[in-house]
Design an enzyme around this catalytic site. Structure first.
Site, mmCIF file in Angstrom:
data_model
loop_
_atom_site.group_PDB
_atom_site.id
_atom_site.type_symbol
_atom_site.label_atom_id
_atom_site.label_comp_id
_atom_site.label_asym_id
_atom_site.label_seq_id
_atom_site.Cartn_x
_atom_site.Cartn_y
_atom_site.Cartn_z
ATOM 1 N N ASP A 18 0.862 -1.177 0.000
ATOM 2 C CA ASP A 18 0.000 0.000 0.000
ATOM 3 C C ASP A 18 0.901 1.230 0.000
ATOM 4 O O ASP A 18 1.787 1.351 0.853
ATOM 5 C CB ASP A 18 -0.869 -0.048 1.276
ATOM 6 C CG ASP A 18 -2.010 0.940 1.220
ATOM 7 O OD1 ASP A 18 -2.154 1.618 0.181
ATOM 8 O OD2 ASP A 18 -2.731 1.043 2.220
ATOM 9 N N ASP A 59 -3.091 2.519 -5.786
ATOM 10 C CA ASP A 59 -2.027 2.550 -4.783
ATOM 11 C C ASP A 59 -1.949 1.296 -3.922
ATOM 12 O O ASP A 59 -1.350 1.301 -2.873
ATOM 13 C CB ASP A 59 -2.191 3.782 -3.885
ATOM 14 C CG ASP A 59 -3.537 3.797 -3.173
ATOM 15 O OD1 ASP A 59 -4.401 2.969 -3.536
ATOM 16 O OD2 ASP A 59 -3.721 4.613 -2.264
ATOM 17 N N GLU A 60 -2.561 0.212 -4.367
ATOM 18 C CA GLU A 60 -2.683 -0.955 -3.500
ATOM 19 C C GLU A 60 -2.693 -2.221 -4.346
ATOM 20 O O GLU A 60 -3.347 -2.254 -5.392
ATOM 21 C CB GLU A 60 -4.039 -0.848 -2.789
ATOM 22 C CG GLU A 60 -4.056 -1.250 -1.353
ATOM 23 C CD GLU A 60 -5.480 -1.243 -0.838
ATOM 24 O OE1 GLU A 60 -5.833 -2.209 -0.171
ATOM 25 O OE2 GLU A 60 -6.230 -0.293 -1.128
#
Lengths: 438, 380
Positions: A4, A98-99
């Site tokens: 993350d 973002d993950e």
């Protein structure tokens, strides 16, 4: 492994805007009823959180830089990160920009604790280097659930490995909200049963949970509380929809211009369906208002189609029901309910002939270049000045726009103010095509 | 107001009038049924601002007058009364209904708040009620049911001299039914777009009458409405409804004569077979029909899931063809065909297929009713 990126949007802004490094930054809707998308850790100290209304964020942290976001820049950094993860293992499942989950067992390295810890540190360092300064937190565990929870434990800039066999003990002291899928409603129902921690859930009887949460949710929660999660990392999900979306340079309010854009998007979706030998039955219109509020509307057809006119007609009808007067910053058209057959329209040929006749009658081209009116400079947007070079919009109003001239490779740069219609000032071009295929 | 009437006559007329009353009225008085007694007899009226129903019947009128009572309640009461004369009396704000030893007292609603019913436009012509009911049931088979596209939920009536054409389409299939009738003027020419649901119910409700008079409004008289009137044993019944507006797709242009392949199949056998194989066609995935010499093969389902196939006899002329349809569209057309044998005409597997009923294999198709279906195109 779950990775993350920390305060992703804000971190990208701080990377590209040296004068903001170490200062509170809030990315989100900057006007009216906007909400916060991401706050930097400096802003979080003041209590600014994601999904908070921008008005409240301004009250809590008035000296923060409030920026309206540059999705093309975020997408570009995300691409770099995902590419690095795919070097670790072919099984990478991105959850958002973002993950992502990575199945280390499908990679080439051994999966003992020491090896994966070293590997994760190497990946985290590489990501910081490749992206020019972004920081990632990583969690490693025997399941997706535990890996995701682990990545939160030492965030930001952290690495946490949950050793096999310790899952139940790690989970027990946590609040029930740590488990994905437990939101405010579920939390409240559990609270009425006296269940506050995951440890309480582990003790609870499964029938008690299913009686208040329903069979599916109750059973899965009972398993997750014990760290039991057999979901596999899925890299290439079978296409469930085909969609196209675009973020606009300036927010659009003109219904005619938006309808034209929706038509062209429907045509692109139709062409892609046809090329893929697919058709779809549910048409979805996605819109993001000027304040970042994002909504989707769907309409299901009598039968699946790949006809761009049917898609356009359906999407336009949904657009007509939306209040666009506040301005839209993004519009998307998608099709789901995919099938490999098409229910054609009896009148398609007659309509084709009519359209051709109408086009032959009209001298002017069918597509008119849209005039977006006076240029609007949204805070944080990238610009290029003929004399001063690249910079970003610091703020605008009263017919003037203030620009700070700096990039990620310069130090903090000087600030200059121009007229909003200064011909020497231009938006800096986008980095990658704004087309997505979920 | 005071009158006496036979139970059956009253119950029939009340049931017919109450049929079109709104279940959720926008204003309370629209749930009412207007009862009027005057020198000409008894009149019952219902109206929801779209559709009106009016029945006139003979009764022994003792006192003239009028009252507005709950239509549903009155219909339920009349249906259950014993077969004896019924006395209806307005007494203050109540209406009493007395039949044999049974006595009901109904609250009235304010008559002065009840809207004026639209007048009946001038008659355009008459048609046999049985033929009309059959024709309408055939035409509405192809009508759209999506209220988001109101235009396609209508049936277009086109009057050209002694022929009325009824047509409907939901853009995936189309129906065209020609009916002979008796126009008021030999050179009559008019058209109207009638809500399919109202037309269907109206046509059925006139089945006990021998003829139906059709009256399309003109700009001078009854603009934007259509009226239907018929005589029944108890008296006269009249319905009006508001027309839909908009340019209806040009359905007639779709029906073309040429074909590469024609086939005759027993109608009921085809219906049964499509029903059987489509059990595996989830969410109306297509049924594939393959015609070759003497045989029709029906198939449905996919390799991933359940599959079904069946062969039935067919008399096929021309090229072999394999073509897919939404089974629902096929069934809705076949079930209103009304003839023992169906004639199917195809050009290509991507072009519309035309269905028509015939009396026996080899006969020329009866073009009074034609049903067109756009096939499903299999991708990839």
């Amino acid at each position: 492994m779950h990775l993350d990126l920390d305060a992703f949007f804000a971190a990208v802004e701080q990377r590209d805007k040296p004068s903001l490094r170490g200062r509170p930054v809030v990315v989100g809707g900057t006007t009216g009823r906007g909400v916060v998308a991401t706050a930097s850790y400096e802003a979080r100290v003041f209590g600014v959180r994601s999904a908070m209304r921008t008005v409240e964020a301004r009250a809590r942290c008035p000296h923060a830089a409030f920026l309206s976001g540059r999705f093309d820049a975020y997408r570009e950094s995300s691409r770099v990160v995902m590419a690095r993860l795919r070097e670790v293992s072919p099984l990478v499942e991105p959850l958002s920009l973002d993950e992502a989950f990575v199945d280390l067992a499908a990679g080439t390295t051994a999966v003992d604790v020491a090896t994966v810890r070293a590997l994760a540190e190497e990946v985290r360092a590489d990501i910081t280097r490749l992206t020019g300064g972004l920081v990632a937190s990583v969690g490693i565990a025997s399941s997706k659930l535990m890996a995701k929870i682990a990545s939160e434990i030492d965030k930001p800039d952290g690495l946490h490995v949950v050793e096999p066999g310790t899952e139940v003990d790690v989970l027990a002291p946590m609040s029930v909200t740590a488990i994905p899928g437990v939101g405010p409603a579920t939390t409240e129902r559990l609270r009425r049963l006296g269940l506050r921690t995951v440890g309480d859930l582990q003790q609870a009887d499964v029938t008690e949970l299913t009686s208040v949460l329903g069979t599916a949710h109750g059973t899965s929660l009972h398993a997750l509380a014990r760290g039991v999660d057999h979901r596999a990392v899925v890299s290439e999900r079978e296409a469930k929809s085909v969609s196209v979306e675009d973020t606009f340079e300036t927010d659009l309010t003109d219904p005619a211009v938006l309808a034209g854009i929706v038509d062209r998007m429907a045509a692109r979706v139709g062409d892609r369906l046809t090329r893929a030998g697919l058709s779809g039955r549910t048409v979805t219109l996605k819109i993001r208002h000027h304040d970042f509020q994002t909504h989707t509307r769907s309409s299901t057809l009598a039968g699946p189609t790949d006809d761009r006119r049917v898609l356009a007609r359906t999407a336009r009808r949904m657009l007509a029901e939306i209040d666009v007067s506040g301005g839209l910053r993004l519009v998307g058209v998608g099709v789901s309910g995919l099938a490999d057959w098409v229910q054609d329209d009896l009148f398609a040929e007659l309509d084709d002939a009519e359209e051709a006749a109408a086009a032959a009658l009209a001298d002017e081209p069918a597509v008119v270049e849209e005039d977006h009116g006076p240029r609007r400079w949204s805070p944080g947007a990238d610009v290029l000045h003929a004399d001063h070079g690249p910079g970003w919009v610091w703020g605008s109003g009263l017919g003037r726009v203030t620009v700070r001239f700096e990039t990620r490779d310069t130090g903090p740069g000087p600030v200059r103010t121009f007229s909003v219609d200064d011909p020497d000032l231009q938006p800096r071009p986008v980095l990658s095509p704004a087309e997505t295929e979920p | 107001m005071k009158f006496r009437i036979e139970r059956d006559t009253l119950a029939d007329a009340v049931a017919w009038t109450a049929r079109s009353l709104p279940t959720r009225p926008s204003v309370p008085v629209l749930a009412g049924l207007l009862v009027e007694a005057d020198a000409d007899g008894l009149t019952l009226s219902g109206f929801d601002y779209e559709t009106s129903a009016r029945a006139t019947l003979q009764a022994e009128i003792a006192d003239e007058g009028r009252a507005l009572v709950s239509g549903r309640l009155l219909a339920d009461i009349c249906k259950s009364l014993p077969s004896k004369p019924v006395d209806v009396t307005l007494d203050g704000t109540k209406v009493s209904v007395v039949c044999g030893g049974a006595r009901f007292s109904l609250q009235t609603m304010p008559v002065e708040e009840y809207p004026q019913l639209p007048g009946m436009p001038g008659a355009s012509g008459t048609v046999s009620s049985g033929v009309f009911a059959t024709s309408v049931s055939q035409a509405v088979a192809a009508a759209g049911r999506d209220d988001m596209l109101p235009l396609l939920t209508g049936v277009r009536l086109e009057i050209d001299g002694s022929t009325i054409s009824l047509m409907a389409t939901d853009r995936f299939r189309a129906s065209l039914r020609d009916v002979e009738w008796y126009p008021e003027a030999g050179d009559a020419s008019a058209h109207a777009l009638v809500p399919a649901r109202v037309l269907s119910e109206t046509a059925k409700s006139f089945s006990s009458s021998s003829d139906v008079t059709i009256a399309i409004g003109t700009p001078e008289h009854g603009d934007g409405i259509i009226g239907f009137e018929g005589q029944v044993a108890g008296g006269t019944r009249r319905t009006t409804t508001r027309l839909l507006e908009g340019e209806f797709p040009r359905v007639r242009q779709l029906f073309q004569a040429e074909s590469q392949t024609t086939a005759y199949v027993q109608t009921q056998e085809l219906i049964d077979s499509v029903r059987r194989v489509s059990l595996v066609a989830e969410r109306n995935t297509p049924v594939r029909l393959s015609f070759s010499s003497g045989v029709l093969l029906l198939e449905a389902g996919s390799g991933d899931e359940a599959q079904a196939s069946e062969t039935i006899d067919a008399t096929v002329e021309g090229d072999d063809i394999s073509i897919g349809f939404n089974p629902q569209y096929l069934l809705e057309g076949l079930t209103v065909m009304g003839e023992p044998v169906v004639h199917l005409a195809f050009t290509q597997h991507t072009r519309p297929a035309a269905l028509a009923g015939v009396g026996e294999i080899g006969a020329d198709p009866d073009l009074a009713f034609r049903y067109l279906i756009m096939p499903v195109r299999l991708q990839g």
